[in-house]
Motif scaffolding. Structure first.
Motif, PDB file in Angstrom:
ATOM      1  N   PRO A 119     -72.797 -16.972 -21.385  1.00  0.00           N
ATOM      2  CA  PRO A 119     -73.269 -15.801 -20.639  1.00  0.00           C
ATOM      3  C   PRO A 119     -73.859 -16.207 -19.293  1.00  0.00           C
ATOM      4  CG  PRO A 119     -74.025 -15.713 -22.918  1.00  0.00           C
ATOM      5  CD  PRO A 119     -73.436 -17.074 -22.712  1.00  0.00           C
ATOM      6  N   VAL A 120     -73.757 -15.309 -18.327  1.00  0.00           N
ATOM      7  CA  VAL A 120     -74.207 -15.613 -16.972  1.00  0.00           C
ATOM      8  C   VAL A 120     -75.106 -14.508 -16.435  1.00  0.00           C
ATOM      9  CG1 VAL A 120     -72.186 -17.007 -16.435  1.00  0.00           C
ATOM     10  CG2 VAL A 120     -72.161 -14.550 -15.935  1.00  0.00           C
ATOM     11  N   GLY A 121     -75.747 -14.808 -15.322  1.00  0.00           N
ATOM     12  CA  GLY A 121     -76.575 -13.833 -14.629  1.00  0.00           C
ATOM     13  C   GLY A 121     -75.876 -13.287 -13.400  1.00  0.00           C
ATOM     14  N   ILE A 122     -76.598 -12.487 -12.628  1.00  0.00           N
ATOM     15  CA  ILE A 122     -75.996 -11.805 -11.482  1.00  0.00           C
ATOM     16  C   ILE A 122     -75.536 -12.788 -10.411  1.00  0.00           C
ATOM     17  CG2 ILE A 122     -78.181 -11.463 -10.276  1.00  0.00           C
ATOM     18  CD1 ILE A 122     -75.149  -9.025 -10.484  1.00  0.00           C
TER      19      ILE A 122
ATOM     20  N   ALA B  82     -71.201 -14.784  -6.912  1.00  0.00           N
ATOM     21  CA  ALA B  82     -70.373 -15.918  -6.493  1.00  0.00           C
ATOM     22  C   ALA B  82     -68.895 -15.635  -6.732  1.00  0.00           C
ATOM     23  CB  ALA B  82     -70.799 -17.177  -7.235  1.00  0.00           C
ATOM     24  N   ASP B  83     -68.578 -15.048  -7.884  1.00  0.00           N
ATOM     25  CA  ASP B  83     -67.186 -14.742  -8.203  1.00  0.00           C
ATOM     26  C   ASP B  83     -66.604 -13.729  -7.219  1.00  0.00           C
ATOM     27  OD1 ASP B  83     -64.902 -14.835 -10.284  1.00  0.00           O
ATOM     28  OD2 ASP B  83     -65.335 -12.687 -10.140  1.00  0.00           O
ATOM     29  N   GLN B  84     -67.363 -12.668  -6.943  1.00  0.00           N
ATOM     30  CA  GLN B  84     -66.893 -11.652  -5.999  1.00  0.00           C
ATOM     31  C   GLN B  84     -66.726 -12.235  -4.599  1.00  0.00           C
ATOM     32  OE1 GLN B  84     -66.083  -8.449  -6.399  1.00  0.00           O
ATOM     33  NE2 GLN B  84     -67.183  -7.562  -8.128  1.00  0.00           N
ATOM     34  N   ALA B  85     -67.642 -13.118  -4.201  1.00  0.00           N
ATOM     35  CA  ALA B  85     -67.558 -13.715  -2.862  1.00  0.00           C
ATOM     36  C   ALA B  85     -66.319 -14.578  -2.726  1.00  0.00           C
ATOM     37  CB  ALA B  85     -68.817 -14.540  -2.589  1.00  0.00           C
ATOM     38  N   GLU B  86     -66.073 -15.419  -3.727  1.00  0.00           N
ATOM     39  CA  GLU B  86     -64.893 -16.288  -3.664  1.00  0.00           C
ATOM     40  C   GLU B  86     -63.612 -15.457  -3.637  1.00  0.00           C
ATOM     41  OE1 GLU B  86     -64.624 -19.429  -3.220  1.00  0.00           O
ATOM     42  OE2 GLU B  86     -66.611 -20.263  -3.627  1.00  0.00           O
ATOM     43  N   ARG B  87     -63.584 -14.373  -4.385  1.00  0.00           N
ATOM     44  CA  ARG B  87     -62.396 -13.494  -4.375  1.00  0.00           C
ATOM     45  C   ARG B  87     -62.195 -12.845  -3.010  1.00  0.00           C
ATOM     46  NH1 ARG B  87     -60.498 -12.116  -9.546  1.00  0.00           N
ATOM     47  NH2 ARG B  87     -61.810 -12.895 -11.256  1.00  0.00           N
ATOM     48  N   ALA B  88     -63.316 -12.629  -2.292  1.00  0.00           N
ATOM     49  CA  ALA B  88     -63.239 -12.013  -0.960  1.00  0.00           C
ATOM     50  C   ALA B  88     -63.007 -13.053   0.132  1.00  0.00           C
ATOM     51  CB  ALA B  88     -64.529 -11.236  -0.680  1.00  0.00           C
ATOM     52  N   GLY B  89     -62.916 -14.333  -0.255  1.00  0.00           N
ATOM     53  CA  GLY B  89     -62.650 -15.381   0.725  1.00  0.00           C
ATOM     54  C   GLY B  89     -63.878 -16.005   1.341  1.00  0.00           C
TER      55      GLY B  89
END
Length: 293
Positions: free
Chosen positions: A163-166, A171-178
Protein backbone atom coordinates in the motif's frame (compact mmCIF):
# COMPACT_ATOMS: atom_id res chain seq x y z
CA UNK A 1 11.21 22.40 -9.96
CA UNK A 2 8.37 21.54 -7.61
CA UNK A 3 9.00 20.28 -4.07
CA UNK A 4 6.07 18.28 -2.66
CA UNK A 5 5.21 17.45 0.97
CA UNK A 6 2.02 16.29 2.66
CA UNK A 7 1.00 16.29 6.30
CA UNK A 8 0.06 13.11 8.11
CA UNK A 9 0.76 9.63 6.80
CA UNK A 10 3.86 10.60 4.81
CA UNK A 11 5.29 13.00 7.40
CA UNK A 12 6.85 11.33 10.46
CA UNK A 13 8.25 13.95 12.81
CA UNK A 14 6.77 16.63 10.55
CA UNK A 15 10.06 16.40 8.69
CA UNK A 16 8.77 16.65 5.11
CA UNK A 17 6.39 19.54 5.73
CA UNK A 18 9.00 21.22 7.94
CA UNK A 19 11.48 21.24 5.07
CA UNK A 20 8.87 22.43 2.57
CA UNK A 21 7.63 25.22 4.85
CA UNK A 22 11.20 26.46 5.32
CA UNK A 23 11.56 26.72 1.53
CA UNK A 24 8.28 28.63 1.26
CA UNK A 25 9.44 31.07 3.94
CA UNK A 26 12.95 31.54 2.56
CA UNK A 27 11.69 32.08 -1.00
CA UNK A 28 8.71 34.27 -0.11
CA UNK A 29 6.37 32.06 -2.14
CA UNK A 30 2.66 32.79 -2.56
CA UNK A 31 -0.28 30.56 -3.43
CA UNK A 32 -0.82 30.21 -7.17
CA UNK A 33 -3.18 27.22 -7.30
CA UNK A 34 -5.25 25.30 -4.76
CA UNK A 35 -7.76 22.45 -4.71
CA UNK A 36 -11.34 22.80 -3.46
CA UNK A 37 -11.26 20.99 -0.09
CA UNK A 38 -14.95 20.08 -0.36
CA UNK A 39 -14.06 17.65 -3.16
CA UNK A 40 -11.31 15.71 -1.47
CA UNK A 41 -11.40 15.94 2.33
CA UNK A 42 -13.43 14.31 5.09
CA UNK A 43 -13.60 16.94 7.80
CA UNK A 44 -14.26 14.35 10.51
CA UNK A 45 -10.90 12.80 9.62
CA UNK A 46 -8.95 15.99 8.83
CA UNK A 47 -10.72 18.70 10.78
CA UNK A 48 -10.62 22.44 10.10
CA UNK A 49 -8.89 24.48 12.78
CA UNK A 50 -9.42 27.90 14.32
CA UNK A 51 -6.38 30.19 14.29
CA UNK A 52 -5.80 33.62 15.79
CA UNK A 53 -4.54 36.23 13.33
CA UNK A 54 -2.05 39.00 14.04
CA UNK A 55 -4.96 41.43 14.35
CA UNK A 56 -6.63 39.28 16.99
CA UNK A 57 -9.30 37.96 14.63
CA UNK A 58 -10.17 34.28 14.89
CA UNK A 59 -10.70 32.50 11.59
CA UNK A 60 -11.22 28.99 10.24
CA UNK A 61 -8.48 27.26 8.26
CA UNK A 62 -9.63 24.35 6.14
CA UNK A 63 -7.49 21.36 5.16
CA UNK A 64 -6.39 21.41 1.57
CA UNK A 65 -3.44 21.49 -0.79
CA UNK A 66 -1.89 24.38 -2.68
CA UNK A 67 1.01 25.07 -5.00
CA UNK A 68 3.13 27.99 -3.85
CA UNK A 69 5.18 29.87 -6.40
CA UNK A 70 7.24 33.04 -6.93
CA UNK A 71 5.35 36.28 -6.52
CA UNK A 72 6.09 37.44 -3.02
CA UNK A 73 8.67 39.96 -1.93
CA UNK A 74 12.04 39.05 -3.49
CA UNK A 75 14.99 38.46 -1.18
CA UNK A 76 17.63 41.18 -1.28
CA UNK A 77 21.12 40.43 -2.50
CA UNK A 78 22.42 40.95 1.06
CA UNK A 79 19.89 38.59 2.61
CA UNK A 80 21.75 35.60 4.07
CA UNK A 81 18.47 33.69 4.37
CA UNK A 82 17.73 33.44 0.66
CA UNK A 83 17.85 30.17 -1.25
CA UNK A 84 20.39 30.26 -4.06
CA UNK A 85 21.53 27.93 -6.80
CA UNK A 86 20.25 26.61 -10.13
CA UNK A 87 16.53 27.20 -10.53
CA UNK A 88 16.06 28.83 -7.12
CA UNK A 89 14.21 31.79 -8.60
CA UNK A 90 11.62 29.46 -10.19
CA UNK A 91 11.25 26.96 -7.35
CA UNK A 92 7.68 25.96 -6.42
CA UNK A 93 6.37 24.10 -3.38
CA UNK A 94 3.24 21.95 -3.06
CA UNK A 95 2.01 21.68 0.54
CA UNK A 96 -1.13 19.99 1.79
CA UNK A 97 -2.87 17.34 3.82
CA UNK A 98 -3.39 13.86 2.44
CA UNK A 99 -6.92 13.74 0.97
CA UNK A 100 -9.62 11.29 2.09
CA UNK A 101 -11.21 10.63 -1.31
CA UNK A 102 -10.83 10.94 -5.10
CA UNK A 103 -7.05 10.54 -5.12
CA UNK A 104 -6.88 10.21 -8.90
CA UNK A 105 -8.76 13.44 -9.45
CA UNK A 106 -6.79 15.19 -6.70
CA UNK A 107 -3.46 14.20 -8.22
CA UNK A 108 -4.59 15.01 -11.77
CA UNK A 109 -5.74 18.50 -10.73
CA UNK A 110 -2.43 19.28 -9.05
CA UNK A 111 -0.34 17.90 -11.92
CA UNK A 112 -2.36 20.02 -14.36
CA UNK A 113 -1.54 23.06 -12.21
CA UNK A 114 2.13 22.04 -12.19
CA UNK A 115 2.14 21.80 -15.99
CA UNK A 116 0.52 25.23 -16.21
CA UNK A 117 3.35 26.56 -14.01
CA UNK A 118 5.93 25.05 -16.40
CA UNK A 119 7.24 22.59 -13.81
CA UNK A 120 9.98 20.43 -15.33
CA UNK A 121 10.84 18.18 -12.37
CA UNK A 122 9.36 17.14 -9.03
CA UNK A 123 11.04 16.26 -5.72
CA UNK A 124 8.73 14.44 -3.32
CA UNK A 125 9.58 14.61 0.39
CA UNK A 126 8.51 11.96 2.88
CA UNK A 127 9.51 10.72 6.32
CA UNK A 128 8.96 7.36 8.01
CA UNK A 129 9.45 5.97 11.49
CA UNK A 130 12.37 3.54 11.43
CA UNK A 131 14.95 1.71 13.53
CA UNK A 132 17.24 4.74 13.32
CA UNK A 133 19.37 5.87 16.28
CA UNK A 134 18.91 9.56 17.06
CA UNK A 135 22.64 9.87 17.82
CA UNK A 136 23.69 9.21 14.23
CA UNK A 137 23.03 11.21 11.05
CA UNK A 138 19.50 10.39 9.92
CA UNK A 139 19.55 8.61 6.57
CA UNK A 140 17.56 9.73 3.54
CA UNK A 141 16.68 7.19 0.86
CA UNK A 142 16.44 8.59 -2.68
CA UNK A 143 14.67 6.74 -5.48
CA UNK A 144 13.05 7.33 -8.84
CA UNK A 145 10.91 5.43 -11.30
CA UNK A 146 12.45 7.48 -14.12
CA UNK A 147 15.51 5.81 -15.70
CA UNK A 148 16.98 9.12 -16.86
CA UNK A 149 16.73 10.57 -13.36
CA UNK A 150 18.35 7.46 -11.88
CA UNK A 151 21.22 7.74 -14.33
CA UNK A 152 21.69 11.50 -13.87
CA UNK A 153 21.45 11.55 -10.07
CA UNK A 154 22.82 8.12 -9.25
CA UNK A 155 19.73 7.11 -7.25
CA UNK A 156 18.04 3.73 -7.00
CA UNK A 157 14.71 2.35 -8.10
CA UNK A 158 12.61 1.36 -5.09
CA UNK A 159 11.79 -2.34 -4.70
CA UNK A 160 8.94 -1.67 -2.24
CA UNK A 161 5.64 -3.46 -2.86
CA UNK A 162 2.50 -2.74 -0.87
CA UNK A 163 0.00 0.00 0.00
CA UNK A 164 1.09 3.56 -0.72
CA UNK A 165 0.33 7.12 0.25
CA UNK A 166 -0.58 10.18 -1.79
CA UNK A 167 3.08 10.88 -2.66
CA UNK A 168 3.21 7.72 -4.76
CA UNK A 169 0.01 8.70 -6.57
CA UNK A 170 1.37 12.18 -7.31
CA UNK A 171 4.62 10.65 -8.59
CA UNK A 172 2.77 8.22 -10.85
CA UNK A 173 0.57 10.95 -12.33
CA UNK A 174 3.59 13.21 -12.87
CA UNK A 175 5.59 10.56 -14.69
CA UNK A 176 2.58 9.79 -16.90
CA UNK A 177 2.36 13.51 -17.72
CA UNK A 178 6.06 13.59 -18.65
CA UNK A 179 7.38 15.27 -15.50
CA UNK A 180 10.35 13.34 -14.04
CA UNK A 181 10.30 12.74 -10.29
CA UNK A 182 12.61 11.75 -7.46
CA UNK A 183 11.43 10.70 -3.98
CA UNK A 184 13.35 11.42 -0.76
CA UNK A 185 12.42 9.61 2.46
CA UNK A 186 14.00 10.45 5.81
CA UNK A 187 14.22 7.83 8.56
CA UNK A 188 12.94 9.19 11.88
CA UNK A 189 13.69 7.33 15.16
CA UNK A 190 10.48 5.51 16.05
CA UNK A 191 11.13 5.69 19.79
CA UNK A 192 11.09 9.49 19.79
CA UNK A 193 7.42 10.40 20.01
CA UNK A 194 7.72 14.16 20.26
CA UNK A 195 7.29 16.01 16.98
CA UNK A 196 8.65 17.87 15.15
CA UNK A 197 12.08 16.41 14.45
CA UNK A 198 14.42 19.22 13.31
CA UNK A 199 17.23 16.72 12.75
CA UNK A 200 15.10 14.92 10.14
CA UNK A 201 14.25 18.26 8.51
CA UNK A 202 17.98 18.97 8.25
CA UNK A 203 18.58 15.55 6.68
CA UNK A 204 15.96 16.15 3.97
CA UNK A 205 17.24 19.65 3.19
CA UNK A 206 20.77 18.30 2.91
CA UNK A 207 19.65 15.67 0.42
CA UNK A 208 17.73 18.24 -1.61
CA UNK A 209 20.89 20.35 -1.81
CA UNK A 210 22.97 17.33 -2.81
CA UNK A 211 20.68 16.38 -5.68
CA UNK A 212 19.74 19.84 -6.97
CA UNK A 213 22.75 22.06 -6.31
CA UNK A 214 20.63 24.50 -4.30
CA UNK A 215 21.99 26.23 -1.20
CA UNK A 216 19.34 26.38 1.53
CA UNK A 217 20.02 28.47 4.68
CA UNK A 218 19.18 26.51 7.82
CA UNK A 219 18.37 29.36 10.18
CA UNK A 220 18.01 28.01 13.72
CA UNK A 221 17.50 24.41 12.58
CA UNK A 222 20.96 23.19 13.53
CA UNK A 223 20.62 24.60 17.05
CA UNK A 224 17.12 23.12 17.29
CA UNK A 225 18.42 19.73 16.13
CA UNK A 226 21.13 19.69 18.80
CA UNK A 227 18.55 20.60 21.45
CA UNK A 228 16.24 17.85 20.19
CA UNK A 229 19.04 15.28 20.36
CA UNK A 230 20.05 16.44 23.84
CA UNK A 231 16.45 16.08 24.96
CA UNK A 232 16.33 12.47 23.79
CA UNK A 233 19.70 11.82 25.46
CA UNK A 234 18.21 13.07 28.73
CA UNK A 235 15.23 10.74 28.40
CA UNK A 236 17.48 7.76 27.65
CA UNK A 237 19.68 8.56 30.65
CA UNK A 238 16.69 7.92 32.92
CA UNK A 239 15.57 4.75 31.12
CA UNK A 240 18.02 1.82 31.07
CA UNK A 241 15.89 -0.20 28.67
CA UNK A 242 15.69 2.68 26.18
CA UNK A 243 19.43 3.35 26.51
CA UNK A 244 20.24 -0.32 25.82
CA UNK A 245 17.95 -0.34 22.78
CA UNK A 246 19.59 2.81 21.38
CA UNK A 247 23.01 1.16 21.81
CA UNK A 248 21.80 -1.81 19.75
CA UNK A 249 20.56 0.54 17.02
CA UNK A 250 23.89 2.38 17.03
CA UNK A 251 25.81 -0.87 16.59
CA UNK A 252 23.55 -1.95 13.72
CA UNK A 253 23.87 1.44 12.04
CA UNK A 254 27.65 1.52 12.45
CA UNK A 255 27.88 -1.94 10.87
CA UNK A 256 25.91 -0.74 7.85
CA UNK A 257 28.00 2.42 7.55
CA UNK A 258 31.30 0.54 7.81
CA UNK A 259 33.50 0.78 4.68
CA UNK A 260 33.30 -2.99 4.20
CA UNK A 261 29.49 -3.04 4.25
CA UNK A 262 28.13 -4.24 0.91
CA UNK A 263 25.40 -2.57 -1.09
CA UNK A 264 23.27 -5.64 -0.52
CA UNK A 265 23.65 -5.31 3.26
CA UNK A 266 22.62 -1.68 3.12
CA UNK A 267 19.59 -2.55 0.99
CA UNK A 268 18.59 -5.31 3.41
CA UNK A 269 18.87 -2.92 6.35
CA UNK A 270 16.64 -0.40 4.62
CA UNK A 271 14.07 -3.07 3.76
CA UNK A 272 14.04 -4.02 7.42
CA UNK A 273 13.20 -0.42 8.25
CA UNK A 274 10.29 -0.47 5.82
CA UNK A 275 8.81 -3.70 7.07
CA UNK A 276 9.30 -3.15 10.77
CA UNK A 277 6.11 -4.55 12.36
CA UNK A 278 4.08 -3.35 9.36
CA UNK A 279 4.25 0.27 10.50
CA UNK A 280 3.52 3.19 8.22
CA UNK A 281 5.94 6.05 7.59
CA UNK A 282 3.72 8.31 9.68
CA UNK A 283 3.77 5.84 12.54
CA UNK A 284 0.34 4.13 12.70
CA UNK A 285 0.73 0.36 12.87
CA UNK A 286 -2.50 -0.49 11.08
CA UNK A 287 -1.01 -2.74 8.46
CA UNK A 288 -0.79 -0.18 5.66
CA UNK A 289 2.96 0.06 5.29
CA UNK A 290 3.98 2.61 2.71
CA UNK A 291 7.53 3.07 1.59
CA UNK A 292 9.69 5.17 -0.67
CA UNK A 293 9.04 5.07 -4.38
Amino acid sequence: MLVVAFEGWNDAGEAATGAAKLLVERLGLVEIAAVDPELYFDYQFTRPTIVLGDDGTRRLEWPGAAIMGPGGLPASEEDDDRVTGPGAEALHVLLGAEPARSWKGFAAELIDAALAADIEGIVLLGAMLADAPHTRPLSVFASSENPEVRSALGVERSTYEGPVGILSVIADQAERAGIPTVSLWASVPHYVHNAPSPKAVLALLGKVEELTGLSIPRGSLEVDAKAWEAGVDALAADDDEMAGYITQLEQARDAVDAPEASGEAIAQEFERYLRRRGEEPGGRADGRGDGPR
